[in-house]
Design an enzyme around this catalytic site. Structure first.
Site, short mmCIF file in Angstrom:
data_model
loop_
_atom_site.label_atom_id
_atom_site.label_comp_id
_atom_site.label_asym_id
_atom_site.label_seq_id
_atom_site.Cartn_x
_atom_site.Cartn_y
_atom_site.Cartn_z
N LEU A 64 0.86 -1.16 0.01
CA LEU A 64 0.10 -0.18 0.10
C LEU A 64 0.82 1.41 0.16
O LEU A 64 0.29 2.36 0.05
CB LEU A 64 -0.97 0.06 1.15
CG LEU A 64 -1.91 -1.13 1.12
CD1 LEU A 64 -2.98 -0.84 2.40
CD2 LEU A 64 -2.58 -1.45 -0.31
N ASP A 153 9.76 -8.96 2.61
CA ASP A 153 9.13 -9.00 1.20
C ASP A 153 10.09 -8.19 0.31
O ASP A 153 10.29 -7.00 0.76
CB ASP A 153 7.86 -8.91 1.03
CG ASP A 153 7.30 -9.09 -0.32
OD1 ASP A 153 7.39 -10.22 -0.92
OD2 ASP A 153 6.52 -8.21 -0.82
N HIS A 180 9.57 -14.25 0.78
CA HIS A 180 9.79 -13.82 -0.61
C HIS A 180 11.03 -14.73 -1.24
O HIS A 180 12.17 -14.52 -1.09
CB HIS A 180 10.09 -12.40 -0.96
CG HIS A 180 10.16 -12.04 -2.11
ND1 HIS A 180 9.49 -11.03 -2.96
CD2 HIS A 180 11.38 -12.40 -3.17
CE1 HIS A 180 10.08 -10.89 -4.28
NE2 HIS A 180 11.16 -11.56 -4.36
N HIS A 233 3.80 -15.68 -3.03
CA HIS A 233 3.88 -15.71 -4.54
C HIS A 233 4.52 -16.68 -5.28
O HIS A 233 5.56 -16.50 -5.95
CB HIS A 233 4.36 -14.36 -5.12
CG HIS A 233 5.50 -13.59 -4.45
ND1 HIS A 233 6.39 -14.03 -4.32
CD2 HIS A 233 5.55 -12.26 -3.97
CE1 HIS A 233 7.67 -13.35 -3.75
NE2 HIS A 233 6.87 -12.16 -3.52
N ASN A 279 8.24 -9.58 -10.13
CA ASN A 279 9.10 -10.62 -9.26
C ASN A 279 8.33 -11.39 -8.33
O ASN A 279 7.64 -10.96 -7.65
CB ASN A 279 10.31 -9.70 -8.50
CG ASN A 279 11.11 -9.26 -9.21
OD1 ASN A 279 11.41 -9.25 -10.17
ND2 ASN A 279 12.07 -8.34 -8.50
N ASP A 306 -0.27 -9.85 -4.37
CA ASP A 306 0.87 -9.04 -4.58
C ASP A 306 0.61 -7.64 -5.28
O ASP A 306 1.42 -7.17 -6.04
CB ASP A 306 1.86 -9.57 -5.04
CG ASP A 306 3.41 -9.18 -5.01
OD1 ASP A 306 3.58 -8.27 -4.23
OD2 ASP A 306 4.36 -9.88 -5.80
N HIS A 310 2.66 1.15 -9.01
CA HIS A 310 3.63 2.02 -9.50
C HIS A 310 3.21 3.18 -10.19
O HIS A 310 1.99 2.96 -10.78
CB HIS A 310 4.69 1.37 -10.21
CG HIS A 310 5.34 0.41 -9.40
ND1 HIS A 310 6.51 0.44 -8.44
CD2 HIS A 310 5.63 -0.98 -9.42
CE1 HIS A 310 6.89 -0.37 -7.85
NE2 HIS A 310 6.35 -1.49 -8.48
#
Lengths: 425, 304
Positions: A64, A153, A180, A233, A279, A306, A310
């Site tokens: 966030l 992460d 991760h 992920h 990623n 995930d 941006h």
């Protein structure tokens, strides 16, 4: 305040409910769940005909961006996007600026969320100070102010000796380390999954084992220590095989994958669209098929997004310069439902995948038990629409799914009995 | 076709049209007055965001011989050094109404990014290790002049295939025109999926070159040793350099090619570079004709 949701197909996997019925909500709590109808006087009646009424979804992996990157997303905009995506709760990752590695930042995130729309925020704190992989964070204190798990992460804890102590210490507080899993040395300057397509497109590849070697280490440590671990992920076939293996040995490993890994393959990178840069990188068709099988058979426990907003200007650059990640909150349910329509997932399984995060993180919620908070997602699994990034409530527009025709839409997100989102179209 | 972004999406007819057009320009380059008015009044920008001597010069010579107005930008003189994004630079260049932009960039896909935001023709002069279409065209042109055909030839590429845009564009082009392409080199330099592109892999260079019509070696970037692709130049030269021992296994009339710039004594021995089978400098001469043909077809003549 008494609300009735009626005529919907109620699916509550934990309570083994799957019938057309009514949910009665009083003062923000579930009062009763019955097959058929309930008569009486209500302040609000919601007709959920042709819709599924399920426990509110949780997205246990979002970014966030607050504090530090408010131009990408804020707690307020992120929680608005969550509600629009059907999520009653989200878990933001700690790679903010500064890193969410102390009680003050966790408390300020919760204070900001309290000012927002009502979607529940369960922060994940850093596993190591500054996520630098050098020293433990104060996990007990972080839990005391409301953090629900730990993760660095963006990358794993590189030092295996330190990771052992992180996982051990966290277990004292019933906290799960979320990994991760990407070996940064193997990733190198890689930009996309290594294989036929990276060779064809002339881009530096990331070997799929970059992910699985780290998963193997995390699972071996979890087994040795007798503690839990959660793999974020998961994107590649060898990783799925490893998790399957360790689960068969009784290791307390849980795993998530994302809607984008279930939807796209690395062929999509041929557009050089920076919205395909993620990623770990999007895998091959073989990876995708393994993931679809794993969400169906339970090796993958949960679907998380995930969500990584941006700014447009950050993505409108040369491919190697673009930051990785895409937004996911507002497209997740529709993308996951593609696998319901293809016959791979039942609606019950879809609901499980979107609510299992509560159990993994020991958070109250994820069922419609009488007396629990009335957190409910209402969705139409058959509604056809076209994904339009300009309609997102997230500040992020970075999605490779703009223009995708999908079937299945969230029509209402209810938290503590209040409708935080109602689809208008 | 509006742009030349790569060979991958060209068909055989388009490639042959470029090669035939290059044939007709070849004669101009041997005249006393090497200039024709074909692209008079056209504005061409050469945007080289990565070091280049040969390709940049070759494009400029080709442009000037066709009478275009040419402008050069390199990274050190561009606003990118001042923090402007490439997309903004592209829009600013577009505002000056160029007819074509030649782009060399270290990042794969950058010509595609420019093609999305600009209206002019974009010619890829090398993007990362993705494609270098005019190099493949000039290589094919050179091979055809010596062998009379491309169909049925055995062409061997030795070296760092993984990081070579020349290799990729050549594999696309030569296999489309019926050649057999064999790649060879240490396993660290052979990428996965190269066979899916149509090349054969023979790890042993001696086996690879048996009965070859063309031996092509690729530049070894010494800095790649730091990426652990090979131990050192001496070891590389011993096993993978283009040397007389290898030439002995090829066909008696096999030709030796190198896209340049060469590291003599590393990927190619001096005796082969300068020997009678070498067509290295012809490749450079032919590069001008091929680039004239591409510019003519995209900007002036009939549509590709």
């Amino acid at each position: 305040m008494i609300t009735l949701i009626k005529n919907g197909r109620i699916i509550d996997p934990r309570n083994k409910i799957d019938f057309v019925g009514a949910v009665l909500i009083e003062n923000g709590k579930i009062k009763s769940v019955v097959e058929g109808d309930i008569s009486g006087d209500f302040d609000e009646v919601i007709d959920a005909s042709d819709m599924v009424v399920s426990p509110g979804f949780i997205d246990m992996h979002v970014h966030l961006r607050e504090p530090g990157y408010e131009y990408k997303e804020t707690i307020a905009s992120g929680l608005a996007a969550a509600a629009a995506g059907g999520f009653a709760a989200v878990c933001p990752m700690p790679n903010t600026n500064p890193i969410t590695d102390n009680e003050e930042i966790v408390s300020s995130l919760l204070a900001k969320a309290a000012q927002a729309n009502g979607v529940k925020l369960y922060p994940i704190a850093a596993a190591t100070k500054g996520s630098k992989g050098e020293a433990l964070t104060s996990i007990g204190a972080l839990k005391a102010v409301g953090a629900v798990a730990i993760s660095d992460d963006g990358h794993p804890v590189k030092n295996s000796g330190l990771l052992r102590r992180v996982m051990e210490y966290a277990s004292s507080f019933n906290f799960t380390y979320i990994s991760h899993a990407e070996d940064q040395d193997l990733v190198g300057d890689g930009q996309m999954n290594e294989g036929d397509h990276s060779t064809l497109f002339g881009m530096p590849g990331v070997a799929s084992v970059s992910e699985s070697v780290v998963i193997a280490r995390e699972c071996l440590l979890a087994e040795y220590l007798g503690v839990s671990v959660h793999i974020a992920h998961v994107s590649k076939e060898p990783s799925v095989a490893l998790i399957r293996f360790f689960k068969s040995r009784g290791v307390k490993v849980t795993a998530e994958t994302t809607p984008h890994y279930l939807t796209l393959t690395d062929e999509a990178l041929g557009s050089y669209d920076t919205n395909t840069k993620i990623n770990p990188p999007i895998g091959s068709q073989k990876d995708r098929e393994a993931l679809i099988a794993a969400v169906a058979d339970g090796v993958i426990d949960v679907v998380a997004t995930d969500h990584a907003p941006h700014h447009e200007r950050e993505k409108n650059v040369e491919f190697y310069a673009a930051p990785p990640g895409i937004v996911g909150l507002e497209t997740a349910v529709a993308l996951l439902l593609r696998h319901y329509h293809s016959g791979v997932l039942s609606l019950k399984r879809v609901v499980e995948l979107l609510t299992k995060g509560y159990e993994i993180l020991s958070i109250d919620g994820g069922d419609l038990s009488v007396g629990s908070s009335a957190d409910i997602t209402i969705f139409d699994p058959d509604y056809q629409w076209t994904i339009d990034r300009n309609m997102f409530l997230s500040k992020g527009r970075n999605t490779p799914f703009h223009g995708f025709q999908v079937k299945g839409a969230v029509f209402r997100t209810v938290v503590d009995g209040k409708s935080l989102y109602v689809r208008k179209y | 076709m509006k742009h030349l972004l790569g060979i991958e999406h060209l068909n055989r007819d388009q490639i042959e049209q470029i090669l035939e057009t290059a044939e007709s320009f070849e004669e101009i380059n041997r005249r006393q007055v090497k200039k024709v008015p074909t692209l008079k009044g056209k504005t061409i920008i050469n945007f080289f965001a990565e070091p280049s001597t040969r390709t940049k010069m070759s494009f400029e010579v080709a442009e000037k011989r066709l009478s275009a107005d040419t402008y050069n930008i390199s990274v050190s003189t561009s606003a990118i050094q001042k923090g402007e994004t490439l997309a903004d630079t592209a829009l600013n260049l577009q505002a000056m109404q160029p007819d074509a932009l030649i782009i060399r960039h270290a990042v794969a896909g950058t010509p595609h990014l420019l093609a999305d935001v600009m209206d002019c023709a974009i010619i890829n002069a090398g993007d990362g290790f993705h494609e270098h279409p005019t190099q493949a065209l000039l290589d094919a042109f050179t091979i055809k002049r010596h062998k009379g055909r491309l169909d049925g030839l055995k062409i061997v590429l030795i070296g760092d295939i993984t990081h070579s845009r020349v290799a990729r564009s050549n594999i696309h082009l030569l296999t489309k025109l019926g050649s057999r392409v064999v790649v060879s080199g240490p396993a660290t330099m052979i990428p996965p999926g190269i066979t899916a592109m149509g090349a054969e892999v023979e790890p042993d260079p001696i086996k690879a070159v048996v009965d070859a019509d063309v031996l092509m070696t690729l530049r070894i970037q010494n800095e790649r040793a730091s990426n652990l692709l090979f131990p050192n130049a001496r070891e590389y030269a011993r096993f993978y350099s283009l040397r007389q021992e290898l030439l002995n296994y090829a066909k008696p009339d096999a030709i030796v090619m190198h896209p340049g710039p060469a590291n003599r004594g590393v990927e190619i021995e001096d005796s082969l570079m300068d020997g009678g089978r070498s067509v290295v400098l012809e490749q450079v001469s032919n590069g001008v004709s091929v680039r004239m043909a591409v510019l003519y077809l995209l900007l002036g003549g009939t549509q590709l």
